[in-house]
Design a protein around this motif. Structure first.
Motif, short mmCIF file in Angstrom:
data_model
loop_
_atom_site.label_atom_id
_atom_site.label_comp_id
_atom_site.label_asym_id
_atom_site.label_seq_id
_atom_site.Cartn_x
_atom_site.Cartn_y
_atom_site.Cartn_z
N VAL A 1 0.82 -1.23 0.00
CA VAL A 1 0.00 0.00 0.00
C VAL A 1 0.85 1.27 0.00
O VAL A 1 0.33 2.36 -0.24
CB VAL A 1 -1.02 0.06 1.17
CG1 VAL A 1 -2.02 -1.09 1.06
CG2 VAL A 1 -0.32 0.06 2.51
N LYS A 2 2.14 1.12 0.24
CA LYS A 2 3.02 2.30 0.15
C LYS A 2 3.04 2.84 -1.28
O LYS A 2 3.21 4.03 -1.51
CB LYS A 2 4.44 1.94 0.58
CG LYS A 2 4.55 1.69 2.08
CD LYS A 2 5.96 1.29 2.47
CE LYS A 2 6.02 0.87 3.92
NZ LYS A 2 7.27 0.15 4.23
N THR A 3 2.88 1.94 -2.26
CA THR A 3 2.86 2.41 -3.65
C THR A 3 1.49 2.27 -4.30
O THR A 3 1.14 3.03 -5.20
CB THR A 3 3.88 1.64 -4.51
OG1 THR A 3 3.74 0.24 -4.25
CG2 THR A 3 5.30 2.08 -4.17
N ILE A 4 0.73 1.28 -3.88
CA ILE A 4 -0.60 1.09 -4.46
C ILE A 4 -1.62 1.08 -3.32
O ILE A 4 -1.77 0.07 -2.62
CB ILE A 4 -0.68 -0.24 -5.26
CG1 ILE A 4 0.42 -0.27 -6.32
CG2 ILE A 4 -2.05 -0.40 -5.90
CD1 ILE A 4 0.62 -1.64 -6.95
N PRO A 5 -2.31 2.19 -3.12
CA PRO A 5 -3.26 2.24 -2.01
C PRO A 5 -4.47 1.33 -2.23
O PRO A 5 -4.81 1.02 -3.38
CB PRO A 5 -3.68 3.71 -1.96
CG PRO A 5 -3.24 4.34 -3.23
CD PRO A 5 -2.25 3.45 -3.89
N THR A 6 -5.08 0.91 -1.14
CA THR A 6 -6.33 0.14 -1.25
C THR A 6 -7.42 1.08 -1.78
O THR A 6 -7.30 2.29 -1.62
CB THR A 6 -6.75 -0.41 0.12
OG1 THR A 6 -6.92 0.68 1.03
CG2 THR A 6 -5.75 -1.41 0.65
N PRO A 7 -8.46 0.54 -2.38
CA PRO A 7 -8.72 -0.88 -2.62
C PRO A 7 -8.06 -1.37 -3.91
O PRO A 7 -7.81 -0.59 -4.82
CB PRO A 7 -10.23 -0.93 -2.76
CG PRO A 7 -10.60 0.40 -3.37
CD PRO A 7 -9.61 1.39 -2.81
N PHE A 8 -7.79 -2.65 -3.95
CA PHE A 8 -7.34 -3.29 -5.21
C PHE A 8 -7.69 -4.77 -5.18
O PHE A 8 -7.87 -5.35 -4.12
CB PHE A 8 -5.83 -3.10 -5.42
CG PHE A 8 -4.99 -3.45 -4.21
CD1 PHE A 8 -4.72 -4.77 -3.89
CD2 PHE A 8 -4.46 -2.44 -3.40
CE1 PHE A 8 -3.95 -5.09 -2.77
CE2 PHE A 8 -3.70 -2.75 -2.28
CZ PHE A 8 -3.44 -4.08 -1.96
N HIS A 9 -7.79 -5.31 -6.39
CA HIS A 9 -7.91 -6.76 -6.51
C HIS A 9 -6.50 -7.30 -6.68
O HIS A 9 -5.67 -6.69 -7.37
CB HIS A 9 -8.75 -7.15 -7.73
CG HIS A 9 -10.21 -6.89 -7.55
ND1 HIS A 9 -11.10 -7.84 -7.11
CD2 HIS A 9 -10.94 -5.76 -7.75
CE1 HIS A 9 -12.32 -7.32 -7.04
NE2 HIS A 9 -12.25 -6.05 -7.43
N ILE A 10 -6.23 -8.41 -6.05
CA ILE A 10 -4.90 -9.02 -6.17
C ILE A 10 -5.07 -10.48 -6.61
O ILE A 10 -6.04 -11.14 -6.21
CB ILE A 10 -4.11 -8.89 -4.84
CG1 ILE A 10 -2.68 -9.40 -4.99
CG2 ILE A 10 -4.82 -9.59 -3.67
CD1 ILE A 10 -1.76 -8.94 -3.87
#
Ligand SMILES: *Cc1c(COP(=O)(O)O)cnc(C)c1O
Length: 424
Positions: free
Chosen positions: A16-25
Motif C-alpha cells: 500500500v506504500k505504492t498502491i493504495p487500497t482498494p485493489f484486486h490481487i
C-alpha cells in the motif's frame, strides 16, 4: 475447508506504500497450477481446449498467463474480441459465444477467425448478410424445462434467453450444411456455479446424444462439443470444492458410452470456464475506514459494490478475513459496507469476525472471476487497481486505478473538461 488469504498483512502493508487500497490481487502461481491440473484431467481427449471466459476477468496480463498455459479465449463482445486479438490470440483460439449480437461484432469475429457460436437460428441469415457463413460454426442448444441433478432442480434452462430448441438445432445444422459449413460444434450452458462433480458429465450426456442424432440424421461432421462454463467454486468455508479429475473422468465415461460407439471418438471437448479458472485466485483488499454503532454494528470500507458487485446483485457470499487476525476469535458481528448510497452495498451482513480496528486490511476472498469485471461507476465511484502476486513473490501492478480524469473522459467533446478542478 478453512479459507486462508494468499498474502499476509505484512505484504499488504508493504504494497500500500505504492498502491493504495482498494485493489484486486491475483495469485499467479495458483492460477497456473489450476490450469495445469484441468488440462491434465482432460488429457484423455486429444482435442481438449479450455477457452477462458474473458468476461470473468478481462485483464490482458491475466489472459496472457492463461494463454501461456494453453487457454484460448471465450469472448462475447467486440472489446473482448479486440483484447484477445491484441494479445495475438485469434483464429481457432477464440470462441465467440455471444447473444443478441450486433452486426459489427460478427464482422470482426469472422475477420480474426474466431469460431462463431450462434445463439439462435435467426442468426444464420443475420450472419450471412453481415459477414458470410464460415466453414466452422457452432450452435448453442437449450433443451428447455429444468436441468436436474439427482438431488433436485439445478437450474431452469426453460427460462433462459440463450440457445436454440432441439428442432431448431436440426433445422440450423441442415441449413448451415447447405450453406457450406464443414465442421460443426455444439454448445450449451445450463447451470451456473454448480458445486457437484455431476454437472459436466450430465450435460455431456445430453450434448453427446444430440451430437450422435445430428450426425446420423444429417450426416454432418461434429468437430467439437463445448461444455461451456458453470463449474462452481466453494465460496463458503463449508462448501465442498469440485474435483476436476472426477469431473473430467465423468465426461470421459459418457464419451466412451455415447460418442465412441457411434464412431465419433474424434470429437474434441471444449470448456469455457471462467469462475473455476480464476475465482479462488483473486481477492479484493480494502481498508476499514469507519466504524458505526447504531441499530447494528457497521464497518465502512474504502471499496464498495462498484469494485465487487456480486453480494449486492445476488446476495452472494464472499468470505472475509481481517489480515493479521487470521486466528483471532470471531466474537464480533458486523455489516461490512461500502460507500454507495444504496443499502445493498454490503460485502457482508451479520458476519462474525474478529474485532475490526480502523486501518485494518479487509481481505475479501474469491474475487478472481466476475469481480473487478462487473464493476461500474455508480455514484461516480471509480474502479480499483489490479495487482499480480507473481510466482517469484514480487508484486506487479497490472491495472492502475481509475482517476476522476478517466471518469470524465467521455466529455472530451465538451468544454466542461476545461472547468474541472483536478487539484484534489
Ligand atoms: C459467463 C460464461 C461463461 C463462464 O461462466 P463461469 O460461470 O464463469 O464458468 C462461459 N461461457 C459463456 C457463454 C458465458 O456466458
Amino acid at each position: 475447508m478453512e479459507k486462508r488469504p494468499f498474502v499476509t498483512k505484512d505484504q499488504i502493508a508493504q504494497l500500500v506504500k505504492t498502491i493504495p487500497t482498494p485493489f484486486h490481487i491475483y495469485d499467479e502461481k495458483a492460477m497456473r497450477e489450476n490450469v495445469r491440473k484441468i488440462k491434465k484431467a482432460f488429457a484423455w481427449n486429444k482435442g481438449y481446449k479450455e477457452y477462458f471466459a474473458v468476461k470473468a476477468n478481462p485483464n490482458p496480463y491475466i489472459i496472457k498467463i492463461l494463454h501461456e498455459e494453453g487457454c484460448g479465449c471465450d469472448c462475447s463482445s467486440l472489446t473482448e474480441l479486440m483484447l484477445s486479438n491484441a494479445l495475438d490470440i485469434n483464429g481457432r483460439e477464440i470462441m465467440f459465444s455471444s447473444n443478441a449480437t450486433p452486426a459489427e461484432e460478427y464482422v470482426y469475429a469472422k475477420k480474426i477467425g474466431a469460431t462463431i457460436n450462434l445463439d439462435d437460428i435467426t442468426h444464420i441469415d443475420f450472419l450471412e448478410k453481415c459477414a458470410g457463413i464460415p466453414e466452422v460454426i457452432s450452435c448453442r442448444f437449450n433443451p428447455g424445462g429444468t436441468f436436474q441433478i439427482t438431488n433436485g432442480i439445478m437450474d431452469n434452462p426453460g427460462d433462459a434467453k440463450y440457445g436454440m430448441t432441439k428442432p431448431q438445432m436440426f433445422e440450423a445444422f441442415k441449413i448451415l450444411k447447405e450453406k457450406g459449413v464443414k465442421e460443426f460444434g455444439i454448445h450449451a450452458f445450463l447451470c451456473s456455479n454448480t458445486l457437484t462433480n455431476l454437472y459436466y458429465p450430465l450435460l455431456a450426456k445430453v450434448l453427446f446424444e444430440l451430437a450422435v442424432e445430428l450426425h446420423t440424421e444429417l450426416g454432418v461432421h461434429i468437430g467439437f462439443i463445448n461444455l461451456s462454463g458453470g463449474v462452481g467454486i466453494p465460496y463458503r468455508p463449508e462448501d465442498e470444492a469440485n474435483d476436476i479429475e472426477k469431473i473430467a473422468e465423468g465426461v470421459h465415461k459418457v464419451y466412451d458410452e455415447v460418442l465412441v460407439p457411434a464412431g465419433m471418438g474424434d470429437v474434441a471437448i471444449y470448456t469455457e470456464m471462467g469462475r473455476f479458472i480464476m475465482g479462488p485466485y483473486g481477492a479484493l483488499v480494502t481498508t476499514a475506514i469507519h466504524e458505526k454503532h447504531t441499530h447494528k454494528e457497521y464497518i465502512g470500507c474504502d471499496a464498495c459494490a462498484a469494485n465487487l458487485m456480486r453480494p449486492a446483485m445476488y446476495g452472494a457470499y464472499h468470505h472475509i478475513t481481517v489480515l493479521g487476525k487470521e486466528d483471532a476469535p470471531c466474537d464480533h458481528v458486523y455489516d461490512v459496507t461500502g460507500s454507495l448510497c444504496e443499502n445493498n452495498d454490503k460485502f457482508a451482513i451479520d458476519r462474525a469476525l474478529p474485532k475490526i480496528d480502523m486501518g485494518d486490511y479487509i481481505y475479501i476472498h474469491d474475487t478472481g472471476a466476475h469481480g473487478y469485471s462487473m464493476g461500474y461507476n455508480y455514484n461516480g465511484r471509480l474502479r480499483s487497481a489490479e495487482v499480480l502476486l507473481q510466482e517469484d513473490g514480487t508484486m506487479k501492478l497490472i491495472r492502475r486505478a481509475e482517476t476522476p480524469k478517466d471518469y470524465f473522459a467521455t466529455f472530451d467533446f465538451s468544454d466542461i473538461l476545461s472547468k474541472m478542478d483536478y487539484n484534489i
